[in-house]
Motif scaffolding. Sequence first.
Motif, PDB file in Angstrom:
ATOM      1  N   LEU A  36       0.836  -1.200   0.000  1.00 51.26           N
ATOM      2  CA  LEU A  36       0.000   0.000   0.000  1.00 51.26           C
ATOM      3  C   LEU A  36       0.876   1.257   0.000  1.00 51.26           C
ATOM      4  CD1 LEU A  36      -2.954   1.097   0.311  1.00 51.26           C
ATOM      5  CD2 LEU A  36      -2.474   1.224   2.768  1.00 51.26           C
ATOM      6  N   SER A  37       0.470   2.251  -0.759  1.00 50.06           N
ATOM      7  CA  SER A  37       1.138   3.546  -0.756  1.00 50.06           C
ATOM      8  C   SER A  37       0.108   4.633  -1.004  1.00 50.06           C
ATOM      9  CB  SER A  37       2.224   3.602  -1.833  1.00 50.06           C
ATOM     10  OG  SER A  37       1.632   3.617  -3.128  1.00 50.06           O
ATOM     11  N   LEU A  38       0.401   5.844  -0.552  1.00 49.67           N
ATOM     12  CA  LEU A  38      -0.506   6.962  -0.808  1.00 49.67           C
ATOM     13  C   LEU A  38      -0.625   7.237  -2.301  1.00 49.67           C
ATOM     14  CD1 LEU A  38       0.485   9.443   2.046  1.00 49.67           C
ATOM     15  CD2 LEU A  38      -1.573   8.040   1.899  1.00 49.67           C
ATOM     16  N   ARG A  39       0.470   7.068  -3.008  1.00 52.49           N
ATOM     17  CA  ARG A  39       0.448   7.291  -4.457  1.00 52.49           C
ATOM     18  C   ARG A  39      -0.508   6.300  -5.138  1.00 52.49           C
ATOM     19  NH1 ARG A  39       3.729   9.425  -8.673  1.00 52.49           N
ATOM     20  NH2 ARG A  39       4.987  10.444  -7.079  1.00 52.49           N
ATOM     21  N   ALA A  61      -0.549   7.126   8.864  1.00 53.93           N
ATOM     22  CA  ALA A  61      -1.747   7.894   9.214  1.00 53.93           C
ATOM     23  C   ALA A  61      -2.973   7.349   8.502  1.00 53.93           C
ATOM     24  CB  ALA A  61      -1.545   9.366   8.866  1.00 53.93           C
ATOM     25  N   LEU A  62      -2.803   6.904   7.270  1.00 51.44           N
ATOM     26  CA  LEU A  62      -3.909   6.304   6.523  1.00 51.44           C
ATOM     27  C   LEU A  62      -4.345   4.994   7.170  1.00 51.44           C
ATOM     28  CD1 LEU A  62      -5.782   6.095   4.060  1.00 51.44           C
ATOM     29  CD2 LEU A  62      -3.856   5.159   2.768  1.00 51.44           C
ATOM     30  N   LEU A 123       0.129   8.152  17.129  1.00 49.12           N
ATOM     31  CA  LEU A 123      -0.983   7.987  16.192  1.00 49.12           C
ATOM     32  C   LEU A 123      -2.050   7.052  16.745  1.00 49.12           C
ATOM     33  CD1 LEU A 123       0.910   7.657  12.783  1.00 49.12           C
ATOM     34  CD2 LEU A 123      -0.528   9.561  13.499  1.00 49.12           C
ATOM     35  N   THR A 124      -1.641   6.081  17.567  1.00 52.69           N
ATOM     36  CA  THR A 124      -2.583   5.074  18.054  1.00 52.69           C
ATOM     37  C   THR A 124      -3.088   5.361  19.468  1.00 52.69           C
ATOM     38  OG1 THR A 124      -0.750   3.706  18.863  1.00 52.69           O
ATOM     39  CG2 THR A 124      -1.539   3.279  16.634  1.00 52.69           C
TER      40      THR A 124
END
Length: 200
Positions: A36-39, A61-62, A123-124
Amino acid sequence: MAPPKKASDGYHHGDLRAALLRAAVELIAEHGVAKLSLRECARHAGVSHAAPYRHFESKDALLVAIAEEGFAWLHEAGRAAMDGLTDPRKRLDAYGVAYVRFALEHPVHHRVMFTLQPDDDSLTAGLGREAFELLQAAAVAVTGPEVDPRHAAVAAWSIPHGLSMLILDGRVPAGLVTDEDAAEDLARAVLSLWRGPLGG
């Protein structure tokens, strides 16, 4: 099905975030978290490569957002399952059955929720607290105040979570779980057996 719109074609602020979350879940289901990647999420959602950064500063973050969404759904599923029930054991069993069904209906969310290891621990912070507290309250109502609430919660959590993972990993006997309804039936049977002949 119509192709996804470009960001400039009318995505509203909330719509873009939701679209990116859906894209991420679909990509994880197909290729796994590692790829998985933001791109790639941007490409899958039909938006510019820069668009995801309006909502998610990183892949971590995603993934946290996917986990947050999953825990919110799990909390709601547990609450709805217990609604109207007054017997403590029935309430706890209802949560357990709802937990298993949730895992089958949202397998990507379930795996992300319990395998998430972001580089930034902040983040968690608080992730899953409401779902856990709901489970803990239901468990304590069964065990009574003499049992450590954390022990009661973990004991009540272990069976539906373990069963969920066995089902998702294809470790239950072939043909036993053919759909979500069959998974619910199995969950009820397991919970009943554990507190009866197997639970002593």
